[in-house]
Design a protein around this motif. Structure first.
Motif, PDB file in Angstrom:
ATOM      1  N   PRO A 164      25.423  17.743  28.239  1.00  0.00           N
ATOM      2  CA  PRO A 164      25.720  17.516  26.635  1.00  0.00           C
ATOM      3  C   PRO A 164      24.495  16.741  25.825  1.00  0.00           C
ATOM      4  CG  PRO A 164      26.617  15.535  27.978  1.00  0.00           C
ATOM      5  CD  PRO A 164      26.134  16.599  28.759  1.00  0.00           C
ATOM      6  N   MET A 165      24.171  17.325  24.604  1.00  0.00           N
ATOM      7  CA  MET A 165      23.131  16.954  23.705  1.00  0.00           C
ATOM      8  C   MET A 165      23.789  16.128  22.603  1.00  0.00           C
ATOM      9  SD  MET A 165      20.319  20.129  23.996  1.00  0.00           S
ATOM     10  CE  MET A 165      21.419  21.434  23.835  1.00  0.00           C
ATOM     11  N   ARG A 166      24.207  15.104  23.077  1.00  0.00           N
ATOM     12  CA  ARG A 166      25.087  14.079  22.266  1.00  0.00           C
ATOM     13  C   ARG A 166      24.513  12.609  22.165  1.00  0.00           C
ATOM     14  NH1 ARG A 166      31.146  14.478  22.995  1.00  0.00           N
ATOM     15  NH2 ARG A 166      30.498  14.001  25.169  1.00  0.00           N
ATOM     16  N   ILE A 167      24.477  11.917  21.103  1.00  0.00           N
ATOM     17  CA  ILE A 167      24.040  10.463  21.110  1.00  0.00           C
ATOM     18  C   ILE A 167      25.276   9.481  20.543  1.00  0.00           C
ATOM     19  CG2 ILE A 167      22.364   8.874  19.942  1.00  0.00           C
ATOM     20  CD1 ILE A 167      20.506  11.194  19.481  1.00  0.00           C
ATOM     21  N   TRP A 168      25.420   8.934  21.413  1.00  0.00           N
ATOM     22  CA  TRP A 168      26.556   7.801  21.103  1.00  0.00           C
ATOM     23  C   TRP A 168      26.096   6.676  20.407  1.00  0.00           C
ATOM     24  CZ3 TRP A 168      31.585   8.850  22.233  1.00  0.00           C
ATOM     25  CH2 TRP A 168      31.827  10.297  22.764  1.00  0.00           C
ATOM     26  N   PHE A 169      27.080   5.825  19.615  1.00  0.00           N
ATOM     27  CA  PHE A 169      26.570   4.602  19.089  1.00  0.00           C
ATOM     28  C   PHE A 169      27.885   3.638  19.129  1.00  0.00           C
ATOM     29  CE2 PHE A 169      27.847   7.755  15.822  1.00  0.00           C
ATOM     30  CZ  PHE A 169      28.684   7.008  15.174  1.00  0.00           C
TER      31      PHE A 169
ATOM     32  N   ASP B 219      17.781  -4.113  22.768  1.00  0.00           N
ATOM     33  CA  ASP B 219      18.414  -2.600  22.869  1.00  0.00           C
ATOM     34  C   ASP B 219      19.305  -2.579  24.194  1.00  0.00           C
ATOM     35  OD1 ASP B 219      16.735  -2.098  20.563  1.00  0.00           O
ATOM     36  OD2 ASP B 219      15.232  -0.959  21.854  1.00  0.00           O
ATOM     37  N   ALA B 220      19.306  -2.995  25.147  1.00  0.00           N
ATOM     38  CA  ALA B 220      20.049  -2.782  26.449  1.00  0.00           C
ATOM     39  C   ALA B 220      21.354  -3.310  26.122  1.00  0.00           C
ATOM     40  CB  ALA B 220      19.440  -3.657  27.358  1.00  0.00           C
ATOM     41  N   CYS B 221      21.382  -4.532  25.264  1.00  0.00           N
ATOM     42  CA  CYS B 221      22.602  -5.251  24.814  1.00  0.00           C
ATOM     43  C   CYS B 221      23.449  -4.168  24.040  1.00  0.00           C
ATOM     44  CB  CYS B 221      22.549  -6.664  24.135  1.00  0.00           C
ATOM     45  SG  CYS B 221      21.711  -8.090  25.256  1.00  0.00           S
ATOM     46  N   ALA B 222      22.478  -3.632  22.815  1.00  0.00           N
ATOM     47  CA  ALA B 222      23.220  -2.717  22.058  1.00  0.00           C
ATOM     48  C   ALA B 222      23.828  -1.504  22.811  1.00  0.00           C
ATOM     49  CB  ALA B 222      22.166  -2.374  21.008  1.00  0.00           C
ATOM     50  N   VAL B 223      23.079  -1.094  23.744  1.00  0.00           N
ATOM     51  CA  VAL B 223      23.701   0.015  24.535  1.00  0.00           C
ATOM     52  C   VAL B 223      24.775  -0.093  25.143  1.00  0.00           C
ATOM     53  CG1 VAL B 223      22.920   1.702  26.241  1.00  0.00           C
ATOM     54  CG2 VAL B 223      21.143   1.063  24.675  1.00  0.00           C
TER      55      VAL B 223
ATOM     56  N   ALA C 171      15.296 -11.234  14.492  1.00  0.00           N
ATOM     57  CA  ALA C 171      16.295 -12.345  14.269  1.00  0.00           C
ATOM     58  C   ALA C 171      17.670 -11.731  13.697  1.00  0.00           C
ATOM     59  CB  ALA C 171      15.855 -13.540  13.216  1.00  0.00           C
ATOM     60  N   LEU C 172      17.600 -10.797  12.907  1.00  0.00           N
ATOM     61  CA  LEU C 172      18.681 -10.014  12.591  1.00  0.00           C
ATOM     62  C   LEU C 172      19.330  -9.435  13.712  1.00  0.00           C
ATOM     63  CD1 LEU C 172      20.632  -9.093  10.448  1.00  0.00           C
ATOM     64  CD2 LEU C 172      19.307  -7.200   9.836  1.00  0.00           C
ATOM     65  N   ARG C 173      18.815  -8.678  14.789  1.00  0.00           N
ATOM     66  CA  ARG C 173      19.545  -7.904  15.876  1.00  0.00           C
ATOM     67  C   ARG C 173      20.283  -9.089  16.562  1.00  0.00           C
ATOM     68  NH1 ARG C 173      15.591  -4.704  14.025  1.00  0.00           N
ATOM     69  NH2 ARG C 173      15.777  -2.525  14.051  1.00  0.00           N
ATOM     70  N   ARG C 174      19.571 -10.342  16.874  1.00  0.00           N
ATOM     71  CA  ARG C 174      19.953 -11.276  17.484  1.00  0.00           C
ATOM     72  C   ARG C 174      21.142 -11.969  17.094  1.00  0.00           C
ATOM     73  NH1 ARG C 174      16.726 -16.348  19.765  1.00  0.00           N
ATOM     74  NH2 ARG C 174      15.019 -15.085  19.265  1.00  0.00           N
ATOM     75  N   ALA C 175      21.174 -12.078  15.861  1.00  0.00           N
ATOM     76  CA  ALA C 175      22.444 -12.551  14.985  1.00  0.00           C
ATOM     77  C   ALA C 175      23.498 -11.625  15.167  1.00  0.00           C
ATOM     78  CB  ALA C 175      21.970 -12.775  13.716  1.00  0.00           C
TER      79      ALA C 175
ATOM     80  N   HIS D  39      21.760   5.589  21.195  1.00  0.00           N
ATOM     81  CA  HIS D  39      20.648   4.969  20.685  1.00  0.00           C
ATOM     82  C   HIS D  39      20.790   3.825  19.953  1.00  0.00           C
ATOM     83  CE1 HIS D  39      17.068   4.841  18.135  1.00  0.00           C
ATOM     84  NE2 HIS D  39      16.515   6.135  18.500  1.00  0.00           N
ATOM     85  N   PRO D  40      20.034   2.701  20.469  1.00  0.00           N
ATOM     86  CA  PRO D  40      20.516   1.451  19.995  1.00  0.00           C
ATOM     87  C   PRO D  40      20.212   1.135  18.641  1.00  0.00           C
ATOM     88  CG  PRO D  40      18.351   1.417  21.275  1.00  0.00           C
ATOM     89  CD  PRO D  40      18.947   2.686  21.281  1.00  0.00           C
ATOM     90  N   GLU D  41      19.472   1.809  17.850  1.00  0.00           N
ATOM     91  CA  GLU D  41      19.239   1.764  16.418  1.00  0.00           C
ATOM     92  C   GLU D  41      20.571   2.086  15.666  1.00  0.00           C
ATOM     93  OE1 GLU D  41      16.518   0.148  14.475  1.00  0.00           O
ATOM     94  OE2 GLU D  41      16.675  -0.698  16.663  1.00  0.00           O
ATOM     95  N   LEU D  42      21.029   3.170  16.129  1.00  0.00           N
ATOM     96  CA  LEU D  42      22.533   3.508  15.615  1.00  0.00           C
ATOM     97  C   LEU D  42      23.653   2.614  15.762  1.00  0.00           C
ATOM     98  CD1 LEU D  42      22.641   7.456  16.704  1.00  0.00           C
ATOM     99  CD2 LEU D  42      22.007   6.278  14.209  1.00  0.00           C
ATOM    100  N   VAL D  43      23.383   1.705  17.089  1.00  0.00           N
ATOM    101  CA  VAL D  43      24.410   0.770  17.244  1.00  0.00           C
ATOM    102  C   VAL D  43      24.043  -0.483  16.344  1.00  0.00           C
ATOM    103  CG1 VAL D  43      25.521  -0.751  18.876  1.00  0.00           C
ATOM    104  CG2 VAL D  43      24.542   1.588  19.583  1.00  0.00           C
ATOM    105  N   PHE D  44      22.752  -0.836  16.244  1.00  0.00           N
ATOM    106  CA  PHE D  44      22.693  -2.128  15.212  1.00  0.00           C
ATOM    107  C   PHE D  44      23.046  -1.568  13.657  1.00  0.00           C
ATOM    108  CE2 PHE D  44      19.770  -3.584  18.541  1.00  0.00           C
ATOM    109  CZ  PHE D  44      20.478  -4.668  19.030  1.00  0.00           C
ATOM    110  N   LEU D  45      22.771  -0.354  13.370  1.00  0.00           N
ATOM    111  CA  LEU D  45      23.049   0.127  12.037  1.00  0.00           C
ATOM    112  C   LEU D  45      24.700  -0.137  11.766  1.00  0.00           C
ATOM    113  CD1 LEU D  45      22.052   1.617   9.487  1.00  0.00           C
ATOM    114  CD2 LEU D  45      22.902   3.710  10.560  1.00  0.00           C
ATOM    115  N   ARG D  46      25.490   0.322  12.895  1.00  0.00           N
ATOM    116  CA  ARG D  46      26.922   0.136  12.984  1.00  0.00           C
ATOM    117  C   ARG D  46      27.413  -1.306  12.862  1.00  0.00           C
ATOM    118  NH1 ARG D  46      29.791   0.931  18.738  1.00  0.00           N
ATOM    119  NH2 ARG D  46      31.436  -0.747  18.570  1.00  0.00           N
ATOM    120  N   LEU D  47      26.564  -2.230  13.533  1.00  0.00           N
ATOM    121  CA  LEU D  47      26.835  -3.632  13.484  1.00  0.00           C
ATOM    122  C   LEU D  47      26.470  -4.430  12.361  1.00  0.00           C
ATOM    123  CD1 LEU D  47      25.831  -4.941  17.119  1.00  0.00           C
ATOM    124  CD2 LEU D  47      27.979  -4.186  16.324  1.00  0.00           C
TER     125      LEU D  47
END
Length: 253
Positions: free
Chosen positions: A248-253, A220-224, A188-192, A164-172
């Motif tokens: 598996p029912m699992r979401i990575w980030f 989103d593709a970059c975050a994934v 702008a924030l996601r780009r930065a 889930h890209p939103e979990l990746v961006f939250l991590r970043l």
């Protein structure tokens, strides 16, 4: 042809060599050749991280997108579905994303799309079964969900993970909530954040026409791809539950 103009090559909407990034931190930390995929109206955005190379390409279908050689692929789509539509990973992802829990579309069920072509009929059946209705947003993802489901089940040896890209961006973003990816500030924030992670060509990727893909599709593709390259964790942690087909029912980030 201008070097920045994409061209169709054997069914692949491939960007020119101009889209190869300079050596970047995100590519140097791991030897994994990773692919990040996000769906858009005409197909799939694919971001490849391989050593010092970063490439973006566009594909009509998932088979074409995953024909590219990679050690691991991440996809922003449900993988592993229950018959009742509830998954612990969705609940856990929503909890992590609060106050933006609605950014996780929960409720995917194979029978919704294998048995019905009309969302109203599908929702009537869901109510008859005592299940939650499917949202229109999730319903319209059905073709891509079933496309990925068929590919993953037919290729069990491939390392293909739900991200889930939103979990990746939250991590970043140091676990600080982000504004909507549809807003100027959110883009702008996601780009930065991607620039800080080593995507030095992200401005080029976002400013030139991308076969109908929207800016947030590229982001989103970059975050994934980051999570496919170097996953920081998953929900749930540890061994996940599996569905009726062993996925598996699992979401990575």
């Amino acid at each position: 042809m201008d070097r920045l103009q994409p061209a169709w090559r054997s069914g692949l909407y491939l960007q020119s060599d101009c889209d190869r990034a300079q050596p970047a931190e995100v590519s140097k930390r791991s030897g994994c050749r990773a692919l990040g995929l996000d769906g858009f109206s005409k197909g799939w955005v694919a971001v490849l991280l391989d050593g010092d190379v970063q490439e973006i390409s566009f594909h009509r279908d998932i088979t074409d997108a995953l024909s590219r050689s990679c050690d691991r692929a991440g996809i922003d789509i449900p993988i592993g579905m229950s018959d009742h539509g509830e998954r612990d990973c969705d609940l856990l992802a929503r909890a992590k994303l609060r106050p933006h829990a609605s950014r996780v579309f929960a409720g995917a069920r194979r029978w919704l799309w294998s048995e019905f072509s009309d969302p109203n009929d599908a929702n009537r059946e869901a109510q008859r079964r005592g299940q939650k209705r499917v949202s229109r947003q999730l319903w319209h993802l059905g073709a891509k969900i079933m496309e990925v489901d068929a590919f993953v089940r037919a290729n069990p040896s491939r390392d293909i993970r739900e991200v889930h890209p939103e979990l990746v961006f939250l991590r970043l973003n140091d676990n600080e909530p982000l504004p909507s990816k549809k807003s100027a500030g959110g883009v702008a924030l996601r780009r930065a954040l991607l620039k800080q992670s080593g995507f030095r060509q992200i401005d080029r990727w976002l400013t030139h026409e991308r076969s109908g893909a929207k800016p947030d599709d590229v982001l989103d593709a970059c975050a994934v791809a980051i999570a496919a390259r170097e996953p920081a964790g998953s929900v749930p942690e540890g061994a996940p539950p599996v569905d009726a087909h062993g996925l598996p029912m699992r979401i990575w980030f």
